[in-house]
Design an enzyme around this catalytic site. Structure first.
Site, PDB file in Angstrom:
ATOM      1  N   PHE B 117      10.622  -6.010  10.785  1.00 18.93           N
ATOM      2  CA  PHE B 117       9.245  -6.109  10.321  1.00 18.93           C
ATOM      3  C   PHE B 117       8.851  -7.579  10.295  1.00 18.93           C
ATOM      4  CE2 PHE B 117       5.896  -3.690   8.130  1.00 18.93           C
ATOM      5  CZ  PHE B 117       6.176  -2.430   8.603  1.00 18.93           C
ATOM      6  N   GLN B 237      -5.393 -10.323   2.393  1.00 13.58           N
ATOM      7  CA  GLN B 237      -4.734 -10.272   3.692  1.00 13.58           C
ATOM      8  C   GLN B 237      -5.500  -9.443   4.716  1.00 13.58           C
ATOM      9  OE1 GLN B 237      -0.838  -7.944   4.246  1.00 13.58           O
ATOM     10  NE2 GLN B 237      -0.269 -10.056   4.599  1.00 13.58           N
ATOM     11  N   HIS B 239      -4.735  -7.594   8.034  1.00 17.69           N
ATOM     12  CA  HIS B 239      -3.625  -7.138   8.858  1.00 17.69           C
ATOM     13  C   HIS B 239      -4.038  -7.266  10.315  1.00 17.69           C
ATOM     14  CE1 HIS B 239      -0.634  -4.515  10.636  1.00 17.69           C
ATOM     15  NE2 HIS B 239      -0.021  -4.388   9.480  1.00 17.69           N
ATOM     16  N   LEU B 249      -5.093   1.522  10.115  1.00 16.25           N
ATOM     17  CA  LEU B 249      -3.960   0.633  10.343  1.00 16.25           C
ATOM     18  C   LEU B 249      -2.993   1.138  11.411  1.00 16.25           C
ATOM     19  CD1 LEU B 249      -2.992  -2.006   8.856  1.00 16.25           C
ATOM     20  CD2 LEU B 249      -1.121  -0.576   8.093  1.00 16.25           C
ATOM     21  N   GLU B 252       2.904  -2.562  11.507  1.00 16.16           N
ATOM     22  CA  GLU B 252       3.711  -3.617  12.099  1.00 16.16           C
ATOM     23  C   GLU B 252       5.000  -3.037  12.678  1.00 16.16           C
ATOM     24  OE1 GLU B 252       2.989  -6.983   9.520  1.00 16.16           O
ATOM     25  OE2 GLU B 252       5.159  -7.113   9.403  1.00 16.16           O
ATOM     26  N   ARG B 283       1.705 -12.038   8.923  1.00 17.83           N
ATOM     27  CA  ARG B 283       0.414 -11.431   9.264  1.00 17.83           C
ATOM     28  C   ARG B 283      -0.720 -12.435   9.368  1.00 17.83           C
ATOM     29  NH1 ARG B 283       0.972  -5.997   5.557  1.00 17.83           N
ATOM     30  NH2 ARG B 283       2.549  -5.078   6.905  1.00 17.83           N
ATOM     31  N   HIS B 364      -6.932  -5.712   4.425  1.00 14.67           N
ATOM     32  CA  HIS B 364      -5.800  -4.834   4.148  1.00 14.67           C
ATOM     33  C   HIS B 364      -5.259  -4.907   2.731  1.00 14.67           C
ATOM     34  CE1 HIS B 364      -2.354  -2.432   5.119  1.00 14.67           C
ATOM     35  NE2 HIS B 364      -1.502  -3.398   4.860  1.00 14.67           N
ATOM     36  N   ARG B 406       1.205 -11.692   1.793  1.00 15.78           N
ATOM     37  CA  ARG B 406       2.302 -10.756   1.555  1.00 15.78           C
ATOM     38  C   ARG B 406       3.004 -10.396   2.856  1.00 15.78           C
ATOM     39  NH1 ARG B 406       2.846  -5.256   2.176  1.00 15.78           N
ATOM     40  NH2 ARG B 406       0.639  -4.802   2.405  1.00 15.78           N
ATOM     41  N   LEU B 412       5.347  -2.036  -1.069  1.00 18.36           N
ATOM     42  CA  LEU B 412       6.053  -0.848  -1.577  1.00 18.36           C
ATOM     43  C   LEU B 412       7.193  -1.274  -2.497  1.00 18.36           C
ATOM     44  CD1 LEU B 412       6.025   1.406   1.636  1.00 18.36           C
ATOM     45  CD2 LEU B 412       4.611   1.634  -0.409  1.00 18.36           C
TER      46      LEU B 412
HETATM   47  C1  FAD Z   1      -2.745   1.918   5.858  1.00 19.78           C
HETATM   48  C2  FAD Z   1      -1.814   1.151   4.985  1.00 19.78           C
HETATM   49  C3  FAD Z   1      -0.473   1.007   5.330  1.00 19.78           C
HETATM   50  C4  FAD Z   1       0.394   0.310   4.510  1.00 19.78           C
HETATM   51  N1  FAD Z   1       1.716   0.203   4.873  1.00 19.78           N
HETATM   52  C5  FAD Z   1       2.560  -0.448   4.045  1.00 19.78           C
HETATM   53  C6  FAD Z   1       3.950  -0.540   4.361  1.00 19.78           C
HETATM   54  O1  FAD Z   1       4.421  -0.025   5.373  1.00 19.78           O
HETATM   55  N2  FAD Z   1       4.753  -1.190   3.504  1.00 19.78           N
HETATM   56  C7  FAD Z   1       4.283  -1.763   2.361  1.00 19.78           C
HETATM   57  O2  FAD Z   1       5.056  -2.323   1.618  1.00 19.78           O
HETATM   58  N3  FAD Z   1       2.980  -1.684   2.035  1.00 19.78           N
HETATM   59  C8  FAD Z   1       2.106  -1.046   2.841  1.00 19.78           C
HETATM   60  N4  FAD Z   1       0.787  -0.976   2.501  1.00 19.78           N
HETATM   61  C9  FAD Z   1       0.329  -1.481   1.203  1.00 19.78           C
HETATM   62  C10 FAD Z   1       0.649  -0.501   0.096  1.00 19.78           C
HETATM   63  O3  FAD Z   1       0.606   0.800   0.577  1.00 19.78           O
HETATM   64  C11 FAD Z   1      -0.325  -0.580  -1.068  1.00 19.78           C
HETATM   65  O4  FAD Z   1      -0.487  -1.902  -1.446  1.00 19.78           O
HETATM   66  C12 FAD Z   1       0.208   0.192  -2.248  1.00 19.78           C
HETATM   67  O5  FAD Z   1       0.476   1.504  -1.875  1.00 19.78           O
HETATM   68  C13 FAD Z   1      -0.690   0.193  -3.452  1.00 19.78           C
HETATM   69  O6  FAD Z   1      -0.133   1.052  -4.434  1.00 19.78           O
HETATM   70  P1  FAD Z   1      -0.674   1.137  -5.900  1.00 19.78           P
HETATM   71  O7  FAD Z   1       0.226   2.038  -6.646  1.00 19.78           O
HETATM   72  O8  FAD Z   1      -0.871  -0.221  -6.435  1.00 19.78           O
HETATM   73  O9  FAD Z   1      -2.117   1.764  -5.749  1.00 19.78           O
HETATM   74  P2  FAD Z   1      -2.660   3.057  -4.956  1.00 19.78           P
HETATM   75  O10 FAD Z   1      -1.605   3.821  -4.277  1.00 19.78           O
HETATM   76  O11 FAD Z   1      -3.834   2.597  -4.171  1.00 19.78           O
HETATM   77  O12 FAD Z   1      -3.154   3.970  -6.138  1.00 19.78           O
HETATM   78  C14 FAD Z   1      -4.239   3.638  -6.948  1.00 19.78           C
HETATM   79  C15 FAD Z   1      -4.330   4.701  -8.001  1.00 19.78           C
HETATM   80  O13 FAD Z   1      -5.256   4.295  -8.985  1.00 19.78           O
HETATM   81  C16 FAD Z   1      -6.141   5.335  -9.264  1.00 19.78           C
HETATM   82  N5  FAD Z   1      -7.385   4.726  -9.700  1.00 19.78           N
HETATM   83  C17 FAD Z   1      -8.096   3.732  -9.114  1.00 19.78           C
HETATM   84  N6  FAD Z   1      -9.183   3.444  -9.839  1.00 19.78           N
HETATM   85  C18 FAD Z   1      -9.149   4.249 -10.923  1.00 19.78           C
HETATM   86  C19 FAD Z   1      -9.994   4.437 -12.023  1.00 19.78           C
HETATM   87  N7  FAD Z   1     -11.106   3.733 -12.177  1.00 19.78           N
HETATM   88  N8  FAD Z   1      -9.672   5.369 -12.944  1.00 19.78           N
HETATM   89  C20 FAD Z   1      -8.537   6.132 -12.792  1.00 19.78           C
HETATM   90  N9  FAD Z   1      -7.710   5.992 -11.755  1.00 19.78           N
HETATM   91  C21 FAD Z   1      -8.015   5.064 -10.831  1.00 19.78           C
HETATM   92  C22 FAD Z   1      -6.236   6.141  -8.003  1.00 19.78           C
HETATM   93  O14 FAD Z   1      -6.592   7.464  -8.283  1.00 19.78           O
HETATM   94  C23 FAD Z   1      -4.806   6.047  -7.492  1.00 19.78           C
HETATM   95  O15 FAD Z   1      -4.029   7.060  -8.087  1.00 19.78           O
HETATM   96  C24 FAD Z   1      -0.093  -0.280   3.331  1.00 19.78           C
HETATM   97  C25 FAD Z   1      -1.439  -0.146   2.979  1.00 19.78           C
HETATM   98  C26 FAD Z   1      -2.295   0.540   3.800  1.00 19.78           C
HETATM   99  C27 FAD Z   1      -3.747   0.620   3.430  1.00 19.78           C
END
Ligand code: FAD
Ligand code: FES
Lengths: 250, 607
Positions: B117, B237, B239, B249, B252, B283, B364, B406, B412
């Site tokens: 990666f 960031q 991507h 997306l 990578e 990135r 991203h 990042r 993750l």
């Molecule tokens: C397409 C894509 C691919 C990616 N691939 C990778 C990868 O391969 N490896 C890697 O490390 N990272 C990757 N990332 C980044 C990573 O996936 C995210 O940064 C990460 O999943 C964010 O997780 P989180 O738990 O912080 O929030 P999220 O998974 O976004 O969850 C947010 C939560 O908050 C809740 N929420 C939001 N606002 C409110 C509110 N006002 N009231 C109540 N609930 C609310 C939502 O319902 C949801 O449950 C990728 C991101 C994207 C977009």
């Protein structure tokens, strides 16, 4: 190009609109590659902000926007206008109570999901080296297909057996169970098979096959259900068929 | 109004929220998870490529190398203590996910399979290393499913489709949140000793983004409005490889499997910009390279996109050129990248096994956010003062382990590592902490704001305001920035905020599933965060990581090895008028690894 949307609507708070009705919207400047979800957004943002639907990821992986589009269950974000033509009909998925417009009550669906022990069970001691449990690529492959499920409900709400009887766990729950039953690391297959052998379990499946083409993740659902049925008859995922079991199930 | 009482309230059910909920409840706390989406709809489920951990399943690896890559990838703005925790805890966290049943792909020996990666190397930058643990190109889906399954197993209490709209403070502590139950429109107060925000990112500020419609930065916005600072907001960031125009997306991991970027002349242009690791550079580096190629007229057909090519013949040609013995087949690509191929076939009508994919950089990931320490406790100043009862983890938080940029797979890791640490800390905290009473009239202010939005009779449709914001932010606060442009974005967003405050036009006056109202409220969050982002970007007069100023091209370690803390100067959360900020730059970057190991000292970043 111009496209006409015919949308099944309901607003529980407005007298006169609290029973399902159809409403048409016309959109111009539509590209053939536009997603239905984008068109619903255009309707909502440009014409009628009251239109209600669920959505999040917009590329077919979160499972929010299952709808009946031209009579077929699809994710609105994963079907393009060019594959539908210039008249597009959108309704809520069937078999779950409609709450507002395209939003249905998902609680019964998730209740069925929770019924099948949709979680990994293995109470044996962890490897002494502190590392991962081993699994061969072949054993991992065995349940790969059913790991793809995003719980969108396209399959369950396409199933006539579910429409006829909402207490049937439905294809999605069986897919979820399959993912664990055929995981070589899991130890609760017998419990799940018992649950699915009950009257509202797999035997309500009449192999109508609606679920498989409805799946936006292309999971071979009917095949998975068949494998679960066979496992119940055999008494275990990989066991040998016992004659008395077949008699018992029949 | 209903009031619920719990030891701990977790806002958000993505990877970070679920991990925190699991650990807080395993530690004995009575936990509620409050989420605007059904948990399995969270954006964590879209993460594709992998989760980084120095397991060394294919070749030697070391958490210290992982920490080094993280610090270097972050252009030396990452707090080194946090990067160390991230890299060290990653191993254990990934193994734990496997023990929870996560179906990782396997090596022939049955171990967790790993791929290359961007920015991940062995031996302090020597060569790319296989560190990203993966389950095809749906690693995030598997993490989200597995954690949700474990929460069901442990009978965690969920409030699904409850949208948190305010945070409650009393006596200098956080005492809970206010949420709208989407199905009824009713307000609920969640009263607890500890509240953890895990609400994810805010990519919807920009026009082209990989982010979901729901990623509107709610948690960051509401805490900011109540006096908590936002840290390092100028670092967002882009991507390099989003599907042209759509932003979806392309992981990578495609380049990890050997895919290459090509311009209109068929040149593998990354050879110019990152001679050593080429397409697998960080990135920010790759995104800038694509912009520069496009600017020089080297985009495909002279347009604003380039090709990402993973056709076996292309991959094998470059593998041979590099003297590698590995070769790939179309079948392997189908197997390793099934979802990517599916996206391209469905949305573009392009088959990546036969044709190259048209791509452009896509907004991203938020490196900045709610400042926390390594135990996910929210800290509100340069002295790391903890705000009692408030926690944050995941993308909405800024630990800061990612610094100015990042690395792929590190988000993750961040979710599971800091979600877990937060959950453990909360379990410990609620055992001895008292339940502080709610403030008087806890819902009065948010009720008034909702009433204002619901009954507004102006002319500005929320969708129109959002569109203008997204365009101006894309044009002026994107991959490249420059003072006058940023100022223009600030002015435009300010105008939009005024229209938002005085001239909204809404169609839905109802209560049940009023998504018109909720989307409009979310737009308010985006506008505030866009403003903080642009103002922080204007203030930082250097280029570092994802923040690239054309008028200040160099990194300036003399003056800028510091975090930006942005405080709202408004008296209340919904005070009308311009959003005045207090920008504090006294918080120094933690350089603790560099103190004993010169390899961690800031130096020029070459790939
Ligand atoms: C397409 C894509 C691919 C990616 N691939 C990778 C990868 O391969 N490896 C890697 O490390 N990272 C990757 N990332 C980044 C990573 O996936 C995210 O940064 C990460 O999943 C964010 O997780 P989180 O738990 O912080 O929030 P999220 O998974 O976004 O969850 C947010 C939560 O908050 C809740 N929420 C939001 N606002 C409110 C509110 N006002 N009231 C109540 N609930 C609310 C939502 O319902 C949801 O449950 C990728 C991101 C994207 C977009
Ligand atoms: S919006 Fe996520 S699947 Fe359609």
């Amino acid at each position: 190009m111009d496209v006409t949307f015919r949308i099944r609507r309901l607003n529980p708070e407005i007298p006169g609109k609290d029973k399902p009705y159809w409403q048409e919207f016309k959109l111009s400047d539509v590209e053939p590659t536009d997603r239905v979800l984008e068109m619903l957004h255009r309707i909502k943002w440009e014409q009628d902000g009251t239109l209600a639907f669920r959505r999040s990821c917009a590329h077919g992986v979160c499972g929010s926007d299952a709808m009946r589009i031209n009579g077929v269950n699809r994710l609105a974000c994963k079907v393009l206008v060019k594959d539908l033509g210039t008249k597009i009909q959108v309704e809520p998925i069937l078999g779950l109570p409609v709450l507002k417009d395209l939003i249905v009550d998902m609680e019964p669906f998730f209740a069925h999901y929770r019924q099948v022990m949709p979680f990994f069970v293995n109470d044996t001691p962890l490897p002494e080296d502190g590392r991962e449990r081993l699994q061969s690529p072949q054993d991992r492959e065995r349940f790969d297909d059913t790991t793809k499920c995003i719980l969108c409900a396209c399959c369950t709400t396409a199933c006539p057996s579910f429409w006829a009887n909402g207490s049937y766990v439905g294809p999605a729950a069986i897919v979820q169970a399959h993912r664990f039953i055929f995981d070589s690391r899991d130890q609760a297959a017998a419990d799940r098979l018992d649950i699915l052998a009950e009257p509202d379990g797999v035997w309500r499946c009449r192999t109508i096959f609606n679920c498989t083409p409805a799946c936006p993740r292309e999971i071979e659902i009917t095949k998975a259900i068949g494998e679960v049925k066979l496992a119940i008859m055999r008494g275990s995922p990989e066991g040998i068929i016992q004659v008395q079991d077949i008699q018992h199930e029949a | 109004m209903q009031t619920h009482q719990f030891d701990a309230i977790i806002v958000g059910a993505g990877g970070a929220g679920l991990m925190a909920a699991l650990y807080a409840s395993k530690g004995g706390a009575n936990v509620a998870v409050v989420s605007k989406l059904y948990p399995t709809r969270s954006h964590t489920g879209t993460a594709q490529g992998g989760i980084g951990a120095a397991l060394g399943n294919h070749e030697p690896d070391n958490p210290l190398w992982h920490a080094y890559d993280t610090v270097k990838g972050g252009d030396y703005l990452a707090d080194q203590n946090a990067a160390k925790v991230l890299a060290e805890n990653a191993i254990d966290a990934v193994i734990e996910l496997e023990h929870m049943g996560l179906p990782f792909d396997r090596t022939p020996e049955g171990r967790i399979s790993q791929r290359r990666f961007g920015g991940h190397t062995s031996n302090f930058g020597e060569k790319p290393v296989r560190r990203a643990c993966h389950a095809a190109d749906r690693t995030g889906h598997m993490i989200l499913q597995t954690l949700y399954q474990q929460c069901i197993k442990n009978e965690v209490k969920f409030f699904d489709e409850y949208h948190v709209v305010d945070v409650l403070m009393n006596n200098g502590a956080c005492v809970g949140v206010v949420a709208v139950q989407l199905g009824t429109g009713e307000l609920h107060v969640f009263h607890g000793k500890a509240t953890l925000f895990a609400t994810g990112g805010w990519g919807k500020i920009w026009q082209v983004t990989s982010n979901a419609h729901s990623l509107t930065g709610d948690g960051a916005a509401i805490t900011f409005r109540r006096g908590v600072p936002l840290q390092d907001m100028e670092f967002f960031q882009f991507h390099p490889t989003g599907i042209y125009k759509m932003g979806i997306l392309i992981t990578e991991g495609v380049r990890g499997e050997g895919g290459v970027l090509l311009n209109r002349h068929g040149e593998r242009f990354m050879e110019k910009y990152a001679p050593r690791i080429k397409d697998l550079a960080s990135r920010d580096v790759v995104s800038r390279a694509i912009y520069l190629e496009i600017r020089d007229g080297n985009g495909i057909q002279g347009k604003d996109y380039v090709y990402l090519d993973v056709r076996p013949e292309t991959v094998n040609r470059y593998l041979a050129e590099a003297g590698e013995t590995r070769r790939v087949t179309g079948e392997e690509i189908e197997k390793k990248l099934p979802d990517i191929l599916d996206f391209c076939r469905v949305y573009l009508g392009v088959d990546p096994v036969k044709e190259p994919m048209p791509i452009q950089p896509t907004a991203h990931y938020a490196m900045g956010g709610i400042p926390t320490n390594v135990d996910a406790e929210v800290v509100i100043d340069e002295n790391w003062t903890v705000l009692p009862g408030m926690y944050a983890a995941g993308e909405c938080a800024c630990v800061s382990c990612h610094g100015a940029n990042r690395l792929g797979t590190n988000s993750l890791v961040d979710l599971v590592v800091f979600g877990r640490r937060g959950g453990m800390k909360i379990a410990e905290y609620v055992k001895h902490a008292d339940l502080i009473p709610l403030p008087a009239n806890p819902t009065a202010e948010i009720e008034a704001e909702f009433k204002r939005i619901r009954s507004s009779k102006g002319k500005s449709k929320p969708g129109e305001l959002r569109g203008i914001m997204q365009k101006v932010m894309m044009d002026y606060v994107g991959v490249f920035r420059e003072g006058a442009g940023i100022q223009q974005a600030i002015d435009t967003v300010q105008e939009l905020r005024e229209r938002y405050q005085t001239d909204l036009s809404l169609d839905d006056q109802g209560y049940k599933f009023n998504t018109d109202l909720i989307e409009t409220w979310e737009l308010g969050c985006l506008l505030d965060l866009a403003q903080v982002t642009a103002k922080s970007a204007l203030a930082r007069t250097e280029s570092r990581g994802a923040h690239s100023r054309e008028d200040f091209k160099e990194r300036d370690d003399q003056n800028w090895l510091v975090h930006t803390l942005a405080f709202s100067k408004l008296a209340g959360p919904y005070q009308p008028g311009a959003l005045h900020l207090d920008l504090n730059t006294n918080k120094k970057v933690d350089l603790s690894l560099a103190e004993t190991d010169p390899r961690f000292a800031p130096k020029e970043r070459v790939y």
